[in-house]
Design a protein around this motif. Structure first.
Motif, short mmCIF file in Angstrom:
data_model
loop_
_atom_site.label_atom_id
_atom_site.label_comp_id
_atom_site.label_asym_id
_atom_site.label_seq_id
_atom_site.Cartn_x
_atom_site.Cartn_y
_atom_site.Cartn_z
N VAL A 120 110.03 -20.23 60.10
CA VAL A 120 110.87 -19.43 60.91
C VAL A 120 112.35 -19.51 60.70
CG1 VAL A 120 111.31 -19.06 63.37
CG2 VAL A 120 108.89 -19.68 62.65
N GLY A 121 112.79 -20.77 60.08
CA GLY A 121 114.06 -20.82 60.02
C GLY A 121 114.67 -20.14 58.55
N ALA A 122 113.64 -20.20 57.49
CA ALA A 122 114.02 -19.12 56.40
C ALA A 122 113.86 -17.77 56.82
CB ALA A 122 112.78 -19.71 55.58
N MET A 123 112.77 -17.48 57.69
CA MET A 123 112.58 -15.97 58.04
C MET A 123 113.98 -15.53 58.74
SD MET A 123 109.37 -14.64 60.30
CE MET A 123 109.85 -15.10 62.02
N LEU A 124 114.44 -16.14 59.57
CA LEU A 124 115.82 -16.03 60.35
C LEU A 124 116.98 -15.79 59.19
CD1 LEU A 124 115.67 -18.08 63.38
CD2 LEU A 124 115.85 -15.67 63.36
N VAL A 125 116.95 -16.54 58.26
CA VAL A 125 117.95 -16.37 57.24
C VAL A 125 117.85 -15.22 56.66
CG1 VAL A 125 118.77 -17.26 55.02
CG2 VAL A 125 118.45 -18.84 56.96
N GLY A 126 116.72 -14.84 56.23
CA GLY A 126 116.21 -13.45 55.56
C GLY A 126 116.77 -12.49 56.33
N MET A 127 116.36 -12.55 57.66
CA MET A 127 116.90 -11.29 58.65
C MET A 127 118.21 -10.91 58.66
SD MET A 127 114.21 -11.81 61.88
CE MET A 127 112.59 -11.11 61.70
N PHE A 128 119.03 -12.26 58.75
CA PHE A 128 120.67 -12.13 58.81
C PHE A 128 121.04 -11.64 57.35
CE2 PHE A 128 119.77 -13.70 62.91
CZ PHE A 128 120.99 -13.35 63.55
N ALA A 129 120.38 -11.90 56.27
CA ALA A 129 120.67 -11.40 54.87
C ALA A 129 120.65 -9.91 54.85
CB ALA A 129 119.68 -12.13 53.90
N ALA A 130 119.42 -9.50 55.48
CA ALA A 130 119.32 -8.03 55.59
C ALA A 130 120.51 -7.25 56.26
CB ALA A 130 118.05 -7.57 56.11
N LYS A 131 120.67 -8.12 57.30
CA LYS A 131 121.93 -7.59 58.01
C LYS A 131 123.21 -7.43 57.14
CE LYS A 131 125.08 -8.17 62.20
NZ LYS A 131 125.39 -9.44 63.02
N GLN A 132 123.52 -8.54 56.14
CA GLN A 132 124.81 -8.51 55.31
C GLN A 132 124.32 -7.82 54.18
OE1 GLN A 132 127.61 -9.85 56.10
NE2 GLN A 132 126.86 -10.48 57.96
N PHE A 133 123.24 -7.67 53.43
CA PHE A 133 122.75 -6.99 52.23
C PHE A 133 121.84 -6.08 52.38
CE2 PHE A 133 124.01 -11.57 51.45
CZ PHE A 133 125.48 -11.22 50.92
N PRO A 134 121.93 -4.92 53.10
CA PRO A 134 120.97 -3.94 53.65
C PRO A 134 120.65 -3.18 52.25
CG PRO A 134 123.13 -3.34 54.29
CD PRO A 134 123.15 -4.34 53.91
N ILE A 135 119.38 -2.44 52.16
CA ILE A 135 118.91 -1.73 51.00
C ILE A 135 119.23 -0.24 51.50
CG2 ILE A 135 117.28 -0.54 49.82
CD1 ILE A 135 115.90 -3.24 49.75
N LYS A 136 120.22 0.56 50.91
CA LYS A 136 120.77 1.75 51.23
C LYS A 136 119.76 2.88 50.79
CE LYS A 136 125.19 0.91 52.47
NZ LYS A 136 125.39 -0.44 51.92
N ASN A 137 119.58 3.92 51.27
CA ASN A 137 118.54 5.06 50.94
C ASN A 137 119.37 5.81 49.83
OD1 ASN A 137 116.29 6.40 51.07
ND2 ASN A 137 117.24 7.81 52.50
#
Lengths: 137, 144
Positions: A120-137
């Protein structure tokens, strides 16, 4: 009142996950393992969930507004775009690797296994990583 | 193909699925929100100090309390912990977290709520994560 409803719904949802076996990583991986000893149980979990939700969502959306809010907050984005496809593909890989999707991962914290807290900790890190480094269309 | 399935598993799966469906309908009927757990977890923490966010934290608390009640009241066996170890937990957790945010949802938001709303976007996402889930388990269990 909103918070009480959310707490009760959370309990029902978490109870459903526990009942259905989704908090058991071996059952989830067993469902995804078509070439091994396949465990089709989880297909019935999803089927039963959809059986309740599909007619209910249809009737609710027809009926106007929620009991405790001014409007429904359903997503309006209907684009099948690059972030959706890449994100879903990645999610499936992580799901297959360990056997947890987000709900069961959180529910499994109840069992107090160290590795679930790590997940769950790693999942949260991944979620906030997506906020910082989103994939753009 | 070997299959592990019986009446007991069928009943447990259907009851579990019905409960999940009821919870998602409750959230939509009362609060108007989609029960997408990846979104609820992320927003719950991202908007920690906003007062209209509290319902998310209550839902997450319920998600942990629910199994405790279910296991105690119905005498369900506690599942054995995964034997994959902490390294795989970290790698898989990172990918699940990143993927569910980028893809705007997980098994609950796309798989249950999205498909129920007949959203083609959610149907597509669900087919995609199912496909890569099946592929990943095939590679891990039968190739390595």
């Amino acid at each position: 009142m909103n918070n009480l409803i959310a707490l009760i719904a959370g309990c029902i949802f978490g109870g459903g996950l526990a009942f259905s076996g989704m908090t058991d990583t071996s059952k989830v991986i067993g469902f995804l393992d078509l070439a091994g000893t396949w465990q089709p149980g989880l297909a019935f979990v999803m089927g039963a969930g959809l059986l309740v939700a599909t007619p209910s969502f249809y009737l609710l959306m027809k009926g106007g507004k929620p009991f405790l809010a001014e409007k429904f907050f359903a997503p309006e984005n209907s684009a099948i775009d690059k972030p959706l496809l890449i994100g879903a593909a990645l999610f499936g890989i992580g799901w297959g690797l360990y056997g947890y999707c987000p709900g069961p991962a959180i529910s499994s914290l109840a069992y107090l296994n160290t590795d679930s807290f790590i997940f769950v900790g790693a999942m949260l890190v991944g979620m906030f990583a997506a906020k910082q480094f989103p994939i753009k269309n | 193909m070997d299959i592990l399935f019986n009446q007991q598993i069928l009943i447990a799966s259907v009851i579990g699925g019905l409960l999940i469906g009821v919870a998602a309908v409750m959230m939509f009927a009362f609060l108007g929100h989609i029960t997408g757990i990846s979104g609820i977890l992320f927003q719950g923490i991202n908007k920690l100090n906003q007062s209209d966010n509290l319902w998310r934290l209550f839902f997450l608390a319920g998600l942990i309390i629910g199994p405790l009640i279910a296991h105690n009241v119905f005498n369900l066996a506690i599942p054995e912990a995964s034997n994959k170890g902490p390294i795989i937990a970290i790698v898989a957790g990172l990918i699940v977290g990143y993927g569910t945010r980028v893809g705007s949802g997980c098994t609950s938001g796309h798989g249950i709520c999205g498909i129920s709303r007949l959203s083609m976007r959610s149907v597509t996402a669900t087919l995609m994560f199912m496909a890569t889930g099946f592929a990943t388990v095939f590679i891990v269990n039968h190739i390595f």
